[in-house]
Design a protein around this motif. Structure first.
Motif, mmCIF file in Angstrom:
data_model
loop_
_atom_site.group_PDB
_atom_site.id
_atom_site.type_symbol
_atom_site.label_atom_id
_atom_site.label_comp_id
_atom_site.label_asym_id
_atom_site.label_seq_id
_atom_site.Cartn_x
_atom_site.Cartn_y
_atom_site.Cartn_z
ATOM 1 N N LYS A 1 0.829 -1.199 0.000
ATOM 2 C CA LYS A 1 0.000 0.000 0.000
ATOM 3 C C LYS A 1 0.863 1.249 0.000
ATOM 4 O O LYS A 1 0.565 2.213 -0.688
ATOM 5 C CB LYS A 1 -0.915 0.017 1.229
ATOM 6 C CG LYS A 1 -1.965 -1.043 1.231
ATOM 7 C CD LYS A 1 -2.792 -0.963 2.488
ATOM 8 C CE LYS A 1 -3.764 -2.111 2.559
ATOM 9 N NZ LYS A 1 -4.559 -2.084 3.770
ATOM 10 N N SER B 1 -14.300 6.677 1.036
ATOM 11 C CA SER B 1 -13.573 6.257 -0.152
ATOM 12 C C SER B 1 -12.712 7.420 -0.622
ATOM 13 O O SER B 1 -13.214 8.511 -0.885
ATOM 14 C CB SER B 1 -14.537 5.840 -1.258
ATOM 15 O OG SER B 1 -13.815 5.400 -2.391
ATOM 16 N N TYR C 1 -7.311 5.407 -8.731
ATOM 17 C CA TYR C 1 -6.817 4.557 -7.658
ATOM 18 C C TYR C 1 -7.692 4.875 -6.457
ATOM 19 O O TYR C 1 -7.877 6.038 -6.112
ATOM 20 C CB TYR C 1 -5.347 4.850 -7.349
ATOM 21 C CG TYR C 1 -4.874 4.138 -6.115
ATOM 22 C CD1 TYR C 1 -4.576 2.780 -6.158
ATOM 23 C CD2 TYR C 1 -4.758 4.802 -4.909
ATOM 24 C CE1 TYR C 1 -4.171 2.106 -5.022
ATOM 25 C CE2 TYR C 1 -4.347 4.136 -3.766
ATOM 26 C CZ TYR C 1 -4.051 2.791 -3.828
ATOM 27 O OH TYR C 1 -3.653 2.129 -2.698
ATOM 28 N N TYR C 2 -8.267 3.860 -5.817
ATOM 29 C CA TYR C 2 -9.179 4.113 -4.701
ATOM 30 C C TYR C 2 -8.748 3.335 -3.467
ATOM 31 O O TYR C 2 -8.032 2.323 -3.552
ATOM 32 C CB TYR C 2 -10.618 3.733 -5.067
ATOM 33 C CG TYR C 2 -10.797 2.271 -5.357
ATOM 34 C CD1 TYR C 2 -11.019 1.361 -4.331
ATOM 35 C CD2 TYR C 2 -10.719 1.779 -6.651
ATOM 36 C CE1 TYR C 2 -11.156 0.013 -4.584
ATOM 37 C CE2 TYR C 2 -10.860 0.439 -6.915
ATOM 38 C CZ TYR C 2 -11.078 -0.443 -5.874
ATOM 39 O OH TYR C 2 -11.196 -1.777 -6.130
ATOM 40 N N GLN C 3 -9.219 3.825 -2.343
ATOM 41 C CA GLN C 3 -9.055 3.137 -1.065
ATOM 42 C C GLN C 3 -10.362 3.305 -0.312
ATOM 43 O O GLN C 3 -10.737 4.419 0.051
ATOM 44 C CB GLN C 3 -7.896 3.732 -0.285
ATOM 45 C CG GLN C 3 -7.588 2.991 0.990
ATOM 46 C CD GLN C 3 -6.384 3.576 1.693
ATOM 47 O OE1 GLN C 3 -6.316 4.779 1.872
ATOM 48 N NE2 GLN C 3 -5.453 2.718 2.062
ATOM 49 N N LYS D 1 -11.102 -2.823 4.799
ATOM 50 C CA LYS D 1 -10.395 -1.939 3.872
ATOM 51 C C LYS D 1 -10.246 -2.631 2.529
ATOM 52 O O LYS D 1 -10.067 -3.843 2.463
ATOM 53 C CB LYS D 1 -9.012 -1.584 4.417
ATOM 54 C CG LYS D 1 -9.069 -0.738 5.657
ATOM 55 C CD LYS D 1 -7.695 -0.344 6.114
ATOM 56 C CE LYS D 1 -7.813 0.494 7.382
ATOM 57 N NZ LYS D 1 -6.514 0.921 7.869
ATOM 58 N N GLU D 2 -10.325 -1.836 1.476
ATOM 59 C CA GLU D 2 -10.177 -2.344 0.117
ATOM 60 C C GLU D 2 -9.491 -1.267 -0.701
ATOM 61 O O GLU D 2 -9.779 -0.077 -0.555
ATOM 62 C CB GLU D 2 -11.570 -2.644 -0.465
ATOM 63 C CG GLU D 2 -11.562 -3.003 -1.914
ATOM 64 C CD GLU D 2 -12.958 -3.041 -2.533
ATOM 65 O OE1 GLU D 2 -13.097 -3.734 -3.537
ATOM 66 O OE2 GLU D 2 -13.877 -2.376 -2.020
ATOM 67 N N GLU D 3 -8.580 -1.656 -1.566
ATOM 68 C CA GLU D 3 -7.941 -0.693 -2.454
ATOM 69 C C GLU D 3 -7.726 -1.326 -3.810
ATOM 70 O O GLU D 3 -7.700 -2.551 -3.940
ATOM 71 C CB GLU D 3 -6.622 -0.184 -1.880
ATOM 72 C CG GLU D 3 -5.548 -1.238 -1.764
ATOM 73 C CD GLU D 3 -4.262 -0.661 -1.222
ATOM 74 O OE1 GLU D 3 -3.297 -0.615 -1.988
ATOM 75 O OE2 GLU D 3 -4.234 -0.274 -0.053
#
Length: 174
Positions: free
Chosen positions: A3, A92, A118-120, A127-129
């Motif tokens: 990350k 987000s 690009y997302y988080q 959590k997701e990215e």
């Protein structure tokens, strides 16, 4: 660690984009536009629909009269019920990179934007990215140099989340 490397690469890219835009402005006279946006967002997350809000900082580097590169940073927030029907905070964060096609009008332009982001995502403790797609249509009213305003509708795919935003923004073109 992965990350951190992704975030570092995006920060370096954005820094390079804005510093090269400033250099291009000084040396070659390429117009640059920066702005702030805010609006209402419909968030779809794992079968749930909720209304939230969005804010962002944006930048455009004009390639020619009809196109520009678009990037920035944005955050979307909403309260979404979990499987026990308890509202959890959803956040987000995204860094978009897109090509924007501009159709000049008398006082500004109408534009279409397509690209990726690009997302988080953070939902409760989950959590997701990753990388997603984005698309937007809008209208910017300005003289080209100086202040302007814009209104746009944006769609972003962010993994388990999809956002549809109506935003109003203030822009300043160089």
């Amino acid at each position: 660690m992965r990350k951190v490397r992704h975030l570092f690469a995006l920060v370096v890219f954005c820094s390079t984009f804005f510093s090269s835009s400033a250099f291009a402005l000084i040396v070659a006279g390429f117009p640059v536009s920066i702005g702030v946006d805010g609006g209402v967002t419909d968030v779809k997350y794992r079968g749930q629909n909720e209304v939230g809000y969005f804010w962002g900082i944006t930048g455009n580097l004009k390639l020619n009269d009809y196109s520009s590169l678009y990037t920035g940073y944005g955050e979307t927030r909403a309260d979404i019920p979990d499987s026990f029907d308890v509202k959890q905070s959803f956040t987000s964060k995204s860094i978009p990179l897109a090509l924007q096609v501009n159709l000049p009008i008398i006082l500004g332009n109408i534009y279409l934007r397509a690209g990726g982001n690009y997302y988080q995502n953070v939902f409760g403790v989950e959590k997701e990215e990753g990388w997603g797609l984005l698309g937007a249509v809008g209208i910017k009213v300005s003289t080209g140099v100086g202040p302007g305003v814009a209104i746009e509708m944006t769609f972003q795919d962010r993994g388990d989340a999809e956002t549809s935003t109506v935003a109003v923004g203030a822009k300043f073109g160089f």
